[in-house]
Design a protein around this motif. Structure first.
Motif, mmCIF file in Angstrom:
data_model
loop_
_atom_site.group_PDB
_atom_site.id
_atom_site.type_symbol
_atom_site.label_atom_id
_atom_site.label_comp_id
_atom_site.label_asym_id
_atom_site.label_seq_id
_atom_site.Cartn_x
_atom_site.Cartn_y
_atom_site.Cartn_z
ATOM 1 N N PHE A 51 0.825 -1.382 0.075
ATOM 2 C CA PHE A 51 -0.103 0.116 0.048
ATOM 3 C C PHE A 51 0.831 1.232 0.040
ATOM 4 C CE2 PHE A 51 -3.132 -3.129 1.713
ATOM 5 C CZ PHE A 51 -3.838 -2.987 0.547
ATOM 6 N N TRP A 58 1.558 0.685 -4.046
ATOM 7 C CA TRP A 58 0.395 1.530 -4.526
ATOM 8 C C TRP A 58 0.845 3.117 -4.515
ATOM 9 C CZ3 TRP A 58 -3.783 0.207 -6.694
ATOM 10 C CH2 TRP A 58 -4.863 1.027 -6.594
ATOM 11 N N VAL A 90 -8.920 0.138 -2.894
ATOM 12 C CA VAL A 90 -8.907 1.152 -1.692
ATOM 13 C C VAL A 90 -9.779 0.518 -0.683
ATOM 14 C CG1 VAL A 90 -9.389 3.568 -1.165
ATOM 15 C CG2 VAL A 90 -8.107 2.851 -3.231
ATOM 16 N N GLU A 124 -8.467 -1.631 1.586
ATOM 17 C CA GLU A 124 -7.065 -0.924 2.443
ATOM 18 C C GLU A 124 -7.846 -0.248 3.419
ATOM 19 O OE1 GLU A 124 -5.142 2.172 0.136
ATOM 20 O OE2 GLU A 124 -3.818 2.462 1.746
ATOM 21 N N ALA A 138 -4.264 -9.363 3.959
ATOM 22 C CA ALA A 138 -3.596 -8.603 2.889
ATOM 23 C C ALA A 138 -2.905 -9.668 1.838
ATOM 24 C CB ALA A 138 -2.525 -7.449 3.175
#
Lengths: 464, 296
Positions: A104, A108, A169, A172, A190
Motif C-alpha cells: 500500500f 500503490w 482502496v 485498504e 492482505a
C-alpha cells in the motif's frame, strides 16, 4: 462508541492541516493561474502528437530486451511472493510486517509517483504479466500453437480496472474494522487478498490474453500506466524513447471506461483525506444511525464508509460530467460521448496532485521502514536480519511541517496548471474555431478550479 | 476577449489575492500571563502600601515583560527578575528564569527589569526579549532593592563561594548570612531582613498548572481523546494517570512508559522535535487516549 478514532495502521505521524494563510495563497494562485489560462495563446494543438524519438541506438533496445524483462519479471514475482508469505506468516503488527507497507505504500503510491517521471516502469515488473507470459510460452511449447483467447467485450473497456481500483482502496481503508473502529487491513488479510487477486488476474489473462487484460482490466497496470502517460519516456516498436511530456496522455482515454478510472482515483483519495476531517461528522452520524438501526458495529462502519466512497465517486463524476455537458453547449461541439472520453485525460494530473498532496509525507517516512527494518526483517518477528538494518527506525525529522505544506499546495497548483494545459490543447483540437474552443474552456476551467480548491480545502481541514 | 478585459480580470485576481492573504496574516498567536504584586512577609519596612501588576506577553516569537508599581520609595533604584517558581514557600520565586539553564546570569539569558522610581514612588518598567519564555517556566516576578541585591552578591564573593554557581546558591546565602545580621539591630539601614520586597505570581503559568493530565479509567480516557498542542522546540510535558497497569505509547516519538499494577501516574517530558500529529495510546488495548499536535 461515540467516536471513530483514526487508525492508520502504518502512520505513526500525520500531517498537520495546511494553515489558513497558505490555503489563501494557494487558492489565490489557482485563481490567477486560471485567469492567465483564459488568455492562453496557442491555437494549434501541441500534445496530440508525441514526437517520439528513440534514445541512443543500443540502449533503447537493450533497456526493453528480453533478458531485462525476464530479470524484472523475476524480481516482481519474487517480491510478490515475499510479501504474500510475510502477510500470511509474519507478525500481525501492521507496521512491522513487510506486506502492508510493500503493497500500500511502496507499490500503490510509489509506482504512480515514479511512473509519471520515468514511464511505465510497472509493466516489466508486473508479476502477473510475467507469469502469464511464461505460461503462454509454455503452452505454445507443449501444444505447438498460440493459446486461443476469447474476444474481449470492447464496451467493457477499462470498467473492470475502475471497479478494481475502488475495491483495492476499499480493502485498504474500509474492510479492516474491529468493534466499530477502523483499524486498517491486517497483514494476513492482505496476503490472502493478494493471492485471491493473483488467481483472478491469471484466470482473466488466460481468458482474454495477457496484454489485452493488462491494458483494460488489470487494476495495477491500468492505474500505474495512466500516470506513466504524463511523462517523457515511452516504449515504441521494442525501443525505449523520449516523447513530448504529457503527449502520451492524449491517447490514453480512447478505451471506454477510462474516465471512470481517473474519477475513481480522485474520489478515493478525496475520501481518504476527508474521512477524518471534512466528512468526519457526517460519517459519524450515518454510522450511528446505521448502528442504531440494528446493524453490527463492523457492518455499520463498513457500510457507512462504502456509502461515502460511492458518494465521492458520484460527486467527482458529477462535476466532470457537468463540465462536459457545458462544453457541449458551445457551438461546434462534438458529441457528448466524444467530449466525455476526450477530456478524461485532463484529470490525470489532478489525480496525481491529489496523491502527492495526501501521501507524499507518508511515502517518504514509510519508505525508510521499507528499505530499513522491513527489508531485513520482513516477517517482523525479529528472526532475520538480512541486511543488518533490522533495528533501524524512521527519521521523522526529515520533513518539516512547512516543507510538507509547500509540497502539498505546490502539487495541487502544478497539477491544476497541467490539467488546464491539456484541456486547452484538446479544445483547440476539437473545435475548428479558436474562439469557440476558448469559450468551451470556461467549463473545464470551472471543473479544474472546483477540484483544486476542494483538494486545498481537504488539506486545510483540521482532522482533529 | 479584449486586452483591456483581460487586464481587468487579472487585476481582480490580484486584489483577491491580496485580500485573502491579508485575512490569513492576522493569525499570529499571542498569550499573556499576569499577576498582582504581594508584599512579602520578610520584606523591609515601609512597603505596606505597595501595589502593582506584572505581565508577561509572548508574541511573534518574543517575550515582553512589564511591571507597573506604586507605593515604592521615591527616587530609589529597584530591580525585578523573572523567576521560575511561585510566590509561596521559603524561597519566594525560586531560582531565576534562564533561557539556557547552564548559561549566563545576565540578560539576555535572564529577564531583568532595572529602574529608578519617580518622585511619587510609582513606576513602570519593560523588558523585551527576542525569545519566547516557555509558559510553564515563567512562575513569578520578584522585586528587589537594587542596592541590597548588589550588596548580597558582594557578600558572596567575600564568603569564598563560587559566585558562578547557579542562582539558588545566591538565594541560599541570602537567608543564612542576612538573617544573622538582621538580629544585630534594625537601626543599621543596610541590614534589612531580605532585599526581596514583593512577588507577583504569574497566573496559570506555574509549572504545576502547565502539565496537562490525562485520566484513564477502565481502559478509556476520561472525557474522550485529549488534544494537546505544542510548538516545535518546546518541551512536551503531560501526565497520564491510570487505574490499572498499562503501557503508554507515544507514536512517532516512539516513547513508552508503564503505569504500574494497581494504577498510578507517569509523566512524559521530551523536546518537540518532530512536527505533525501523533497519537498517544494504551499500547496493550490499542486505545487512543490523546492526540499531540506539534506545530512548526
Amino acid at each position: 462508541m461515540s467516536w471513530l478514532p483514526l487508525a492508520h495502521a502504518l502512520a505513526a505521524r500525520q500531517d498537520l492541516p495546511v494553515p489558513a494563510w497558505l490555503f489563501a495563497w494557494g487558492a489565490s494562485i489557482v485563481l490567477i493561474v486560471s485567469f492567465f489560462a483564459l488568455a492562453a495563446a496557442w491555437r494549434k494543438p501541441r500534445f496530440e502528437r508525441q514526437h517520439w524519438r528513440a534514445l541512443g541506438a543500443g540502449f533503447s533496445r537493450a533497456a526493453v530486451s528480453m533478458p531485462v524483462q525476464a530479470v524484472c519479471g523475476l524480481v516482481g514475482v519474487t517480491l510478490l511472493g515475499v510479501a504474500v508469505y510475510a502477510g500470511l506468516r509474519g507478525t500481525e503488527a501492521p507496521d512491522r510486517n513487510f506486506a502492508l507497507t510493500f503493497f500500500f505504500v511502496t507499490t500503490w503510491l510509489g509506482f504512480p509517483f515514479f511512473s509519471a517521471l520515468l514511464g511505465d516502469i510497472f509493466r516489466p515488473f508486473n508479476p502477473w504479466r510475467a507469469f502469464g507470459r511464461v505460461a503462454g510460452g509454455a503452452f505454445r511449447l507443449v501444444a505447438g500453437q498460440r493459446p486461443a483467447h476469447l474476444a474481449y467485450p470492447e464496451r467493457l473497456g477499462r470498467w473492470p480496472a475502475a471497479v478494481g481500483l475502488l475495491a483495492v482502496v476499499w480493502l485498504e481503508i474500509v474492510y479492516g474494522s474491529s468493534g466499530g473502529v477502523a483499524v486498517g487491513l491486517d497483514p494476513h488479510a492482505a496476503g490472502v487478498a493478494a493471492l485471491v487477486y493473483s488467481g483472478y488476474t491469471l484466470a482473466m489473462m488466460a481468458l482474454f490474453g495477457v496484454e489485452t487484460w493488462c491494458e483494460r482490466g488489470e487494476v495495477f497496470s491500468v492505474y500505474f500506466g495512466m500516470f506513466s502517460r504524463l511523462g517523457a519516456f515511452g516504449v515504441e516498436d521494442g525501443r525505449l524513447g523520449r516523447r513530448r511530456m504529457l503527449s502520451a496522455s492524449t491517447s490514453w482515454a480512447t478505451i471506454p471506461g477510462s474516465a471512470a478510472v481517473v474519477i475513481a482515483s480522485i474520489a478515493t483519495t478525496s475520501f481518504d483525506g476527508a474521512q477524518e476531517g471534512a466528512f468526519k461528522g457526517a460519517i459519524e452520524s450515518v454510522f450511528e444511525s446505521l448502528a442504531d438501526a440494528g446493524l453490527g458495529l463492523n457492518t455499520a462502519l463498513r457500510l457507512t464508509d462504502t456509502i461515502f466512497i460511492a458518494l465521492c465517486f458520484a460527486g467527482v463524476a458529477l462535476v466532470y460530467l457537468l463540465g462536459v455537458r457545458g462544453m457541449r453547449t458551445v457551438q461546434g461541439a462534438p458529441s457528448l460521448a466524444k467530449l466525455r472520453d476526450g477530456f478524461a485525460h485532463t484529470l490525470i494530473p489532478i489525480a496525481l496532485a491529489y496523491l502527492v498532496a495526501h501521501y507524499f509525507s507518508l511515502f517518504v517516512f514509510q519508505e525508510q521502514a521499507q528499505f530499513g527494518y522491513l527489508l531485513s526483517d520482513p516477517l517482523g518477528t525479529a528472526t532475520t536480519d538480512l541486511f543488518g538494518t533490522a533495528n533501524s527506525g524512521i527519521d521523522f525529522t526529515l520533513l518539516s511541517a512547512n516543507a510538507i505544506w509547500y509540497v502539498q499546495v505546490g502539487a495541487l497548483v502544478f497539477g491544476h496548471v497541467l490539467g488546464l494545459v491539456l484541456a486547452h490543447d484538446r479544445a483547440v483540437a476539437y473545435w475548428s474555431d479558436y474562439r469557440q474552443a476558448a469559450r468551451s474552456q470556461y467549463w473545464m476551467l470551472a471543473v479544474m478550479v472546483a477540484f483544486t480548491c476542494f483538494g486545498l480545502y481537504l488539506l486545510s481541514v483540521s482532522n482533529g | 476577449m479584449s486586452y483591456k478585459k483581460k487586464l481587468a480580470l487579472l487585476l481582480v485576481a490580484l486584489v483577491a489575492t491580496l485580500g485573502l492573504s491579508a485575512c490569513g496574516g492576522s493569525d499570529s498567536g499571542e498569550d499573556t500571563v499576569s499577576g498582582t504584586f504581594e508584599v512579602l512577609p520578610a520584606a523591609p519596612a515601609g512597603y505596606d502600601n505597595l501595589s502593582g501588576e506584572a505581565k508577561l506577553t509572548r508574541a511573534d516569537g518574543g517575550t515582553t515583560t512589564t511591571i507597573d508599581l506604586s507605593g515604592l520609595e521615591p527616587d530609589t533604584e529597584y530591580m525585578a527578575h523573572l523567576h521560575t517558581g511561585g510566590c509561596d514557600g521559603a524561597e519566594p520565586g525560586g531560582p531565576h528564569f534562564k533561557f539556557n539553564p547552564s548559561g549566563s546570569e545576565e540578560p539576555p539569558n535572564e529577564i531583568h527589569l532595572s529602574f529608578k522610581s519617580n518622585g511619587d514612588g510609582s513606576d513602570k518598567a519593560e523588558a523585551s526579549s527576542d525569545k519566547e519564555v516557555p509558559l510553564g517556566e515563567a512562575g513569578s516576578v520578584v522585586l528587589h532593592l537594587a542596592d541590597g541585591h548588589e550588596q548580597m552578591a558582594a557578600l558572596f564573593v567575600h564568603g569564598g563561594e563560587d559566585h558562578g554557581d547557579d542562582q539558588a546558591g545566591d538565594d541560599h546565602g541570602d537567608q543564612s548570612h542576612h538573617g544573622d545580621e538582621s538580629q544585630q539591630g534594625e537601626a543599621e539601614p543596610d541590614q534589612e531582613q531580605s532585599d526581596k520586597i514583593a512577588c507577583a505570581e504569574l497566573e496559570g503559568a506555574s509549572a504545576e498548572a502547565a502539565v496537562p493530565t490525562i485520566e484513564v479509567r477502565n481502559g478509556e480516557p476520561v472525557g474522550g481523546i485529549q488534544e494537546l498542542e505544542f510548538s516545535a522546540g518546546e518541551e512536551i510535558r503531560f501526565k497520564v494517570e491510570g487505574d490499572e497497569a498499562e503501557e503508554i505509547h507515544v507514536h512517532g516519538y516512539d516513547l513508552m512508559k508503564d503505569i504500574p499494577a494497581g494504577g498510578g501516574s507517569v509523566e512524559f517530558a521530551f523536546p518537540a522535535e518532530i512536527e505533525g500529529i501523533f497519537e498517544a495510546e494504551l499500547e496493550g488495548q490499542g486505545v487512543q487516549i490523546a492526540e499531540l499536535r506539534v506545530n512548526p
